[in-house]
Design an enzyme around this catalytic site. Structure first.
Site, PDB file in Angstrom:
ATOM      1  N   ALA A   1       0.825  -1.217   0.000  1.00 41.08           N
ATOM      2  CA  ALA A   1       0.000   0.000   0.000  1.00 41.08           C
ATOM      3  C   ALA A   1       0.856   1.263   0.000  1.00 41.08           C
ATOM      4  O   ALA A   1       0.445   2.304   0.481  1.00 41.08           O
ATOM      5  CB  ALA A   1      -0.913  -0.006   1.231  1.00 41.08           C
TER       6      ALA A   1
ATOM      7  N   ARG B   1      -1.681   7.437 -11.531  1.00 44.05           N
ATOM      8  CA  ARG B   1      -2.742   7.507 -12.538  1.00 44.05           C
ATOM      9  C   ARG B   1      -4.033   8.135 -12.019  1.00 44.05           C
ATOM     10  O   ARG B   1      -4.909   8.497 -12.776  1.00 44.05           O
ATOM     11  CB  ARG B   1      -3.042   6.093 -13.069  1.00 44.05           C
ATOM     12  CG  ARG B   1      -1.975   5.568 -14.004  1.00 44.05           C
ATOM     13  CD  ARG B   1      -2.067   4.071 -14.219  1.00 44.05           C
ATOM     14  NE  ARG B   1      -1.495   3.323 -13.106  1.00 44.05           N
ATOM     15  CZ  ARG B   1      -1.348   2.004 -13.080  1.00 44.05           C
ATOM     16  NH1 ARG B   1      -1.741   1.282 -14.108  1.00 44.05           N
ATOM     17  NH2 ARG B   1      -0.815   1.389 -12.044  1.00 44.05           N
TER      18      ARG B   1
ATOM     19  N   GLY C   1      -3.110  -3.297  -2.057  1.00 42.88           N
ATOM     20  CA  GLY C   1      -4.018  -2.342  -1.411  1.00 42.88           C
ATOM     21  C   GLY C   1      -5.034  -1.757  -2.371  1.00 42.88           C
ATOM     22  O   GLY C   1      -6.032  -1.176  -1.942  1.00 42.88           O
TER      23      GLY C   1
ATOM     24  N   ASN D   1      -7.104   1.768 -10.449  1.00 40.04           N
ATOM     25  CA  ASN D   1      -5.968   2.642 -10.755  1.00 40.04           C
ATOM     26  C   ASN D   1      -6.383   4.052 -11.156  1.00 40.04           C
ATOM     27  O   ASN D   1      -5.583   4.966 -11.130  1.00 40.04           O
ATOM     28  CB  ASN D   1      -5.117   2.037 -11.869  1.00 40.04           C
ATOM     29  CG  ASN D   1      -4.475   0.729 -11.431  1.00 40.04           C
ATOM     30  OD1 ASN D   1      -3.821   0.677 -10.388  1.00 40.04           O
ATOM     31  ND2 ASN D   1      -4.684  -0.313 -12.184  1.00 40.04           N
TER      32      ASN D   1
ATOM     33  N   ALA E   1     -45.167  26.741  14.698  1.00 43.56           N
ATOM     34  CA  ALA E   1     -44.260  27.123  13.608  1.00 43.56           C
ATOM     35  C   ALA E   1     -43.266  28.166  14.093  1.00 43.56           C
ATOM     36  O   ALA E   1     -43.624  29.081  14.836  1.00 43.56           O
ATOM     37  CB  ALA E   1     -45.073  27.679  12.445  1.00 43.56           C
TER      38      ALA E   1
ATOM     39  N   ASN F   1     -30.064  28.279  22.244  1.00 43.54           N
ATOM     40  CA  ASN F   1     -29.229  27.448  23.109  1.00 43.54           C
ATOM     41  C   ASN F   1     -27.813  27.961  23.259  1.00 43.54           C
ATOM     42  O   ASN F   1     -27.056  27.467  24.076  1.00 43.54           O
ATOM     43  CB  ASN F   1     -29.183  26.006  22.578  1.00 43.54           C
ATOM     44  CG  ASN F   1     -28.613  25.940  21.170  1.00 43.54           C
ATOM     45  OD1 ASN F   1     -28.752  26.890  20.392  1.00 43.54           O
ATOM     46  ND2 ASN F   1     -27.956  24.849  20.849  1.00 43.54           N
TER      47      ASN F   1
ATOM     48  N   SER G   1     -46.718  29.689  18.125  1.00 40.05           N
ATOM     49  CA  SER G   1     -45.816  29.946  16.989  1.00 40.05           C
ATOM     50  C   SER G   1     -44.875  31.092  17.282  1.00 40.05           C
ATOM     51  O   SER G   1     -45.242  32.050  17.963  1.00 40.05           O
ATOM     52  CB  SER G   1     -46.641  30.316  15.755  1.00 40.05           C
ATOM     53  OG  SER G   1     -47.391  29.200  15.363  1.00 40.05           O
TER      54      SER G   1
HETATM   55  C1  UD1 Z   1       0.491  -4.723 -10.546  1.00 40.35           C
HETATM   56  C2  UD1 Z   1       1.229  -5.909 -11.139  1.00 40.35           C
HETATM   57  C3  UD1 Z   1       0.462  -6.380 -12.365  1.00 40.35           C
HETATM   58  C4  UD1 Z   1      -0.961  -6.727 -11.983  1.00 40.35           C
HETATM   59  C5  UD1 Z   1      -1.638  -5.553 -11.284  1.00 40.35           C
HETATM   60  C6  UD1 Z   1      -2.972  -6.013 -10.737  1.00 40.35           C
HETATM   61  C7  UD1 Z   1       3.605  -5.525 -10.676  1.00 40.35           C
HETATM   62  C8  UD1 Z   1       4.917  -5.159 -11.269  1.00 40.35           C
HETATM   63  N1  UD1 Z   1       2.567  -5.510 -11.530  1.00 40.35           N
HETATM   64  O1  UD1 Z   1       0.539  -3.693 -11.527  1.00 40.35           O
HETATM   65  O2  UD1 Z   1       1.105  -7.521 -12.915  1.00 40.35           O
HETATM   66  O3  UD1 Z   1      -1.691  -7.096 -13.144  1.00 40.35           O
HETATM   67  O4  UD1 Z   1      -0.831  -5.090 -10.196  1.00 40.35           O
HETATM   68  O5  UD1 Z   1      -3.722  -4.970 -10.185  1.00 40.35           O
HETATM   69  O6  UD1 Z   1       3.531  -5.841  -9.511  1.00 40.35           O
HETATM   70  N2  UD1 Z   1       3.133  -0.596  -4.301  1.00 40.35           N
HETATM   71  C9  UD1 Z   1       3.969  -0.483  -3.210  1.00 40.35           C
HETATM   72  N3  UD1 Z   1       5.239  -0.046  -3.407  1.00 40.35           N
HETATM   73  C10 UD1 Z   1       5.741   0.249  -4.631  1.00 40.35           C
HETATM   74  C11 UD1 Z   1       4.886   0.121  -5.748  1.00 40.35           C
HETATM   75  C12 UD1 Z   1       3.589  -0.315  -5.558  1.00 40.35           C
HETATM   76  O7  UD1 Z   1       3.579  -0.742  -2.078  1.00 40.35           O
HETATM   77  O8  UD1 Z   1       6.911   0.625  -4.715  1.00 40.35           O
HETATM   78  C13 UD1 Z   1       1.739  -1.041  -4.090  1.00 40.35           C
HETATM   79  C14 UD1 Z   1       0.726  -0.051  -4.617  1.00 40.35           C
HETATM   80  O9  UD1 Z   1       0.358   0.875  -3.585  1.00 40.35           O
HETATM   81  C15 UD1 Z   1      -0.443  -0.948  -5.024  1.00 40.35           C
HETATM   82  C16 UD1 Z   1       0.223  -2.271  -5.374  1.00 40.35           C
HETATM   83  O10 UD1 Z   1       1.523  -2.224  -4.807  1.00 40.35           O
HETATM   84  O11 UD1 Z   1      -1.345  -1.131  -3.964  1.00 40.35           O
HETATM   85  C17 UD1 Z   1       0.321  -2.479  -6.888  1.00 40.35           C
HETATM   86  O12 UD1 Z   1       1.085  -1.422  -7.459  1.00 40.35           O
HETATM   87  P1  UD1 Z   1       0.640  -0.699  -8.817  1.00 40.35           P
HETATM   88  O13 UD1 Z   1       1.644   0.360  -9.130  1.00 40.35           O
HETATM   89  O14 UD1 Z   1      -0.759  -0.306  -8.787  1.00 40.35           O
HETATM   90  O15 UD1 Z   1       0.854  -1.901  -9.840  1.00 40.35           O
HETATM   91  P2  UD1 Z   1       0.111  -2.165 -11.204  1.00 40.35           P
HETATM   92  O16 UD1 Z   1       0.739  -1.350 -12.262  1.00 40.35           O
HETATM   93  O17 UD1 Z   1      -1.351  -2.053 -11.046  1.00 40.35           O
HETATM   94 CA    CA Z   2      -2.674  -1.338  -9.434  1.00 41.31          CA
END
Ligand code: UD1
Ligand code: CA
Length: 468
Positions: A11, A17, A109, A237, A390, A396, A415
């Protein structure tokens, strides 16, 4: 809970994005932060002490929002990818002398609709296959943007590797099966390979997904399990993707209520949180919002444009159009609105009426009492059978402190009377219309608090004559 599984929830990401300042995992769907949905699912597999949430971007606010769940936190100071996130977990366990769990369930997350049954099936499949890595997958109508899972042989569980969308060769549509971002690992196999990840890819990140290929090259077993429904593994995303998930959750709430005997006209227009309960034979009209810990009894009718939050209604309550209720309690047979505003601490008695443009706050309104028009009742206890005319106002607030108003049973408040608190009006008292009441009124008394009217017969005629 006896389990060989620990859980990591990733997370720490920025959620670029989203183009939002709020961390992605704190955006809400179905009335709750994405991360809280994921934690709730995780809690069905392991106790909070074995759940490690990796936080980084806006770490403090993310922690504050979820620390009441009792889970553990791992800090990822720079977000260098999902593989790096797991490196931070490995380092945390090592530095704190914590024995790693035998198996690790990894959740994202931002994949919030994942169901406990699916996680149970995934962990069981992982153990049954004695795999080093098990990937939860799906085949959605549009796989664009996701990592793609290549199976070793069609129809077999074995996986060859995962390729991220951005790293697909130009003009290669990629495999139709997507990586959900949810995995099980044999922890020793994962930790032994994390140091081998490289960032030589399109995103210049350490991909957790590359562990699949590394394990396969070592001759270890990597398998995939396809989720029963695509919807529960969809990621969030963009705001648009989140609102798609939100609509799916709200509709599921409406459907759950309808299946238990609640009538909801145009359920697509209603916003209902998963935490709401409604008894059978209640009717909900279009464009109603039922939020938080709201609970509604049987045979009520909630008319359009009303918004009820953390409120409790008994049976046979009529909420007319456009009411707003927040932390209010309403007893059986009461009638509200249209356009009533019940603020926190409003406690409306059986068969009481709170009518148009009436605002209540920290008020106990007794059985059968009526405040039907244009009134403010705050910090007051009002008995049964009392009629509030009314425009009555409880004054208060003196600019510094709030003061209490106490009104007995069967009182008649004419009223436009104003009651300057602190003040007490006894049972059966009668307040003349437009009185400003500053002294307590004993039971059965008549109180008048206004200047005497002066009438000058013929005054207008005389003025006209003088002007001519
Ligand atoms: C990731 C997967 C992808 C999958 C998709 C599903 C990788 C490289 N790719 O892509 O194959 O289809 O999820 O939803 O894993 N996060 C961290 N630290 C970081 C980067 C990310 O904790 O340095 C957490 C983000 O907060 C997020 C999760 O990891 O909750 C996924 O990261 P995100 O950047 O959304 O990966 P996707 O591009 O969606
Ligand atoms: Ca993601």
């Amino acid at each position: 809970m006896e389990t060989s599984f620990g859980i990591a929830i990733m997370a720490a990401g920025k959620g670029t994005r989203l183009k939002s300042r709020r961390p992605k995992v704190l955006h809400e769907i179905g009335g709750q932060a994405l991360l809280l949905h994921v934690i709730a699912a995780a809690r069905t597999i392991a106790p909070a002490a074995k759940i490690f949430c990796i936080v980084g971007h806006e770490a403090a606010s993310v922690r504050t929002a979820v620390e009441h769940t009792g889970i553990q936190f791992v800090h990822q100071p720079e977000q260098r990818g999902t593989g790096h996130a797991l490196q931070m977990l490995e380092q945390h366990l090592r530095l704190t002398g914590t024995t790693p769990p035998e198996n690790l369930l990894v959740l994202s997350g931002d994949v919030p609709l994942i169901k406990p049954e699916t996680l149970a099936a995934l962990t069981a499949f992982h153990l049954r296959k004695s795999a080093a890595m098990t990937i939860l997958t799906a085949v959605p109508p549009n796989p664009f943007g996701y990592g793609r899972v290549n199976r070793l042989y069609a129809g077999e569980a074995e996986v060859a590797g995962i390729v991220e969308q951005k790293d697909l060769p130009k003009d290669d549509p990629g495999a139709p099966e997507i990586n959900s971002g949810i995995y099980c690992f044999k922890t020793s196999a994962l930790f032994a390979n994390l140091g081998r990840l490289s960032d030589k890819n399109a995103s210049r990140e350490l991909y957790l997904t590359d562990i699949a290929g590394l394990l396969v090259a070592e001759g270890q077993r990597v398998v995939a399990l396809q989720a029963e429904s695509v919807d529960e593994v969809l990621g969030a995303n963009t705001i648009s993707e989140m609102m798609h998930l939100d609509a799916a959750m709200r509709l599921a709430s409406a459907q759950r209520l309808m299946a238990s005997g609640v009538t909801i006209f145009r359920p697509d227009t209603c916003v209902i949180d998963a935490t709401v309960t409604v008894a059978a034979d209640t009717t909900i009209e279009p464009y109603v919002q039922l939020l938080g810990n709201t609970s509604i009894g049987t045979n009520c009718r909630i008319r359009s444009y009303s918004v009820l939050q953390n409120s409790t209604l008994g049976a046979n309550v009529l909420v007319r159009n456009g009411c707003i209720l927040d932390e209010a309690k309403v007893a059986d047979g009461a009638v509200l609105g249209p356009y009533a505003h019940l603020r926190p601490g409003s406690d409306i008695g059986e068969s009481a009426h709170v009518g148009n443009f009436v605002e209540t706050k920290k008020v106990r309104l007794g059985k059968g009492s009526k405040a039907n028009h244009l009134t403010y009742l705050g910090d007051a206890v009002i008995g049964a059978g009392t009629n509030i005319g009314a425009g009555v106002i409880t004054c208060n607030y003196d600019g510094v402190h709030k003061h209490q108003t106490t009104i007995g049973d069967n009182v008649f408040l004419g009223s436009d009377s104003t009651l300057v608190a602190p003040i007490t009006v006894g049972d059966g008292a009668f307040i003349a219309a437009a009185s400003c009441i500053t002294e307590d009124v004993p039971a059965e008394a008549l109180a008048l608090g206004r200047t005497r009217q002066i009438t000058k017969p013929g005054w207008v005629t005389a003025r006209k004559a003088a002007k001519a």
